[in-house]
Design a protein around this motif. Sequence first.
Motif, mmCIF file in Angstrom:
data_model
loop_
_atom_site.group_PDB
_atom_site.id
_atom_site.type_symbol
_atom_site.label_atom_id
_atom_site.label_comp_id
_atom_site.label_asym_id
_atom_site.label_seq_id
_atom_site.Cartn_x
_atom_site.Cartn_y
_atom_site.Cartn_z
ATOM 1 N N ILE A 178 -5.829 26.292 -12.146
ATOM 2 C CA ILE A 178 -4.548 26.651 -11.541
ATOM 3 C C ILE A 178 -4.609 26.440 -10.033
ATOM 4 O O ILE A 178 -5.590 26.819 -9.385
ATOM 5 C CB ILE A 178 -4.209 28.126 -11.843
ATOM 6 N N ALA A 179 -3.566 25.844 -9.470
ATOM 7 C CA ALA A 179 -3.444 25.648 -8.023
ATOM 8 C C ALA A 179 -2.360 26.570 -7.485
ATOM 9 O O ALA A 179 -1.273 26.660 -8.061
ATOM 10 C CB ALA A 179 -3.099 24.200 -7.698
ATOM 11 N N VAL A 180 -2.652 27.252 -6.378
ATOM 12 C CA VAL A 180 -1.672 28.165 -5.770
ATOM 13 C C VAL A 180 -1.624 27.937 -4.265
ATOM 14 O O VAL A 180 -2.571 27.432 -3.666
ATOM 15 C CB VAL A 180 -2.025 29.642 -6.063
ATOM 16 N N ASP A 181 -0.522 28.326 -3.672
ATOM 17 C CA ASP A 181 -0.376 28.213 -2.218
ATOM 18 C C ASP A 181 -0.939 29.427 -1.498
ATOM 19 O O ASP A 181 -1.451 29.318 -0.379
ATOM 20 C CB ASP A 181 1.100 28.032 -1.861
ATOM 21 N N ASP A 182 -0.836 30.585 -2.112
ATOM 22 C CA ASP A 182 -1.262 31.834 -1.488
ATOM 23 C C ASP A 182 -2.264 32.526 -2.405
ATOM 24 O O ASP A 182 -1.887 33.151 -3.403
ATOM 25 C CB ASP A 182 -0.044 32.727 -1.245
ATOM 26 N N LEU A 183 -3.544 32.415 -2.076
ATOM 27 C CA LEU A 183 -4.590 32.954 -2.940
ATOM 28 C C LEU A 183 -4.532 34.485 -3.000
ATOM 29 O O LEU A 183 -4.790 35.078 -4.054
ATOM 30 C CB LEU A 183 -5.960 32.490 -2.435
ATOM 31 N N ASP A 184 -4.202 35.130 -1.892
ATOM 32 C CA ASP A 184 -4.135 36.595 -1.876
ATOM 33 C C ASP A 184 -3.018 37.095 -2.796
ATOM 34 O O ASP A 184 -3.203 38.064 -3.543
ATOM 35 C CB ASP A 184 -3.903 37.104 -0.458
ATOM 36 N N ALA A 185 -1.859 36.442 -2.745
ATOM 37 C CA ALA A 185 -0.751 36.845 -3.604
ATOM 38 C C ALA A 185 -1.085 36.578 -5.074
ATOM 39 O O ALA A 185 -0.717 37.373 -5.958
ATOM 40 C CB ALA A 185 0.521 36.099 -3.211
ATOM 41 N N ALA A 186 -1.780 35.481 -5.339
ATOM 42 C CA ALA A 186 -2.191 35.181 -6.708
ATOM 43 C C ALA A 186 -3.190 36.215 -7.206
ATOM 44 O O ALA A 186 -3.125 36.644 -8.365
ATOM 45 C CB ALA A 186 -2.796 33.784 -6.778
ATOM 46 N N ARG A 187 -4.106 36.626 -6.340
ATOM 47 C CA ARG A 187 -5.087 37.656 -6.712
ATOM 48 C C ARG A 187 -4.365 38.939 -7.129
ATOM 49 O O ARG A 187 -4.703 39.565 -8.136
ATOM 50 C CB ARG A 187 -6.033 37.934 -5.551
ATOM 51 N N GLU A 188 -3.369 39.327 -6.361
ATOM 52 C CA GLU A 188 -2.615 40.544 -6.673
ATOM 53 C C GLU A 188 -1.899 40.422 -8.009
ATOM 54 O O GLU A 188 -1.890 41.363 -8.815
ATOM 55 C CB GLU A 188 -1.605 40.815 -5.552
ATOM 56 N N TYR A 189 -1.320 39.251 -8.272
ATOM 57 C CA TYR A 189 -0.609 39.069 -9.535
ATOM 58 C C TYR A 189 -1.554 39.119 -10.728
ATOM 59 O O TYR A 189 -1.294 39.820 -11.719
ATOM 60 C CB TYR A 189 0.153 37.744 -9.532
ATOM 61 N N PHE A 190 -2.654 38.383 -10.669
ATOM 62 C CA PHE A 190 -3.554 38.337 -11.821
ATOM 63 C C PHE A 190 -4.240 39.677 -12.056
ATOM 64 O O PHE A 190 -4.596 40.000 -13.197
ATOM 65 C CB PHE A 190 -4.580 37.218 -11.649
ATOM 66 N N ALA A 191 -4.404 40.479 -11.008
ATOM 67 C CA ALA A 191 -4.950 41.822 -11.187
ATOM 68 C C ALA A 191 -3.987 42.702 -11.973
ATOM 69 O O ALA A 191 -4.408 43.641 -12.662
ATOM 70 C CB ALA A 191 -5.244 42.453 -9.828
ATOM 71 N N LYS A 192 -2.689 42.410 -11.892
ATOM 72 C CA LYS A 192 -1.687 43.144 -12.659
ATOM 73 C C LYS A 192 -1.501 42.553 -14.048
ATOM 74 O O LYS A 192 -1.233 43.278 -15.012
ATOM 75 C CB LYS A 192 -0.352 43.150 -11.908
ATOM 76 N N LEU A 193 -1.613 41.235 -14.150
ATOM 77 C CA LEU A 193 -1.466 40.582 -15.450
ATOM 78 C C LEU A 193 -2.635 40.934 -16.363
ATOM 79 O O LEU A 193 -2.473 41.077 -17.574
ATOM 80 C CB LEU A 193 -1.398 39.061 -15.263
#
Length: 288
Positions: A178-193
């Motif tokens: 997976i490629a993302v623009d904002d790694l910190d925001a992605a980290r927060e999302y996957f921690a909730k998913l």
Amino acid sequence: MRRGIDHLVLAVNSLDAAAERFEALGFTLTPRASHPWGTDNRLVQLQGNFLEIVEVARPDRIESSTSTRASFGEFNQKFLEHHEGMSMLVLETTDAARDREEFDGRGIGGYEPFHFERKAKLPDGNEVTVAFSLAYSSSPALPAALFFCCQQHAPEHFWKPTYQSHANAASIVAEVYIAVDDLDAAREYFAKLQEPDAVTDTGGGLVVETPRGNLRVYRRDDAGQAVPGTSALAAQSSRQFLGFGIRIDDLNAQAARLRDADIEFTESDGRLWISPAQAFGCAVCFQA
């Protein structure tokens, strides 16, 4: 709770052409099946998860999405207006209603419940009804991706050993890239998913561990180097999913199969990589 990879949705313009290519890669596919909302699919069943190859077969039946109702058909239709490839990531569940409540409570849901049935053809030619309940999730951190949990109500009719046996001896979807623009925001999302302790920072990206397969998340600028053959893909802001890794028994036998089929591949770090150009917009990695 942690949720394993249930299946990957691969959107293509021609289901027949994609099926031919995946058969050449050594996979067994299920017969064509139809959704009531206008898409058709064929599946690659593995040991506990699978690939769903999808075509928009009847555009007139595609339903529009709303702010609270996700449309599987429309999402893939819009995806295909730009490119083919992996459009959705699906997680396993035994209780989609519970997952929906959890997603809503964590601020990553907000979608109505969704349930559907379709006909499935068994290896002996008979048809049965299979049914599914879905719980959708999305995030501004991954605007070009859609996630959902899928509860199967008739798994005894779905999983069949005949369809799970492959010439390449594939066993499981082991990784998703997976490629993302904002790694910190992605980290927060996957921690909730999943759960916070499922997400590990590797320095060059994230690893999201699940009970069945891992997600490898990279900054967009680094993703092309991390996933061979995907530099052009990673540069597109409309792409999140670059490809996936399949576990097989014998890499040498698979390399010989690919050569016999005139399918180009590269070898890197003991893995075989099929470029997106060779696999309908999605990198495919074969790993031991």
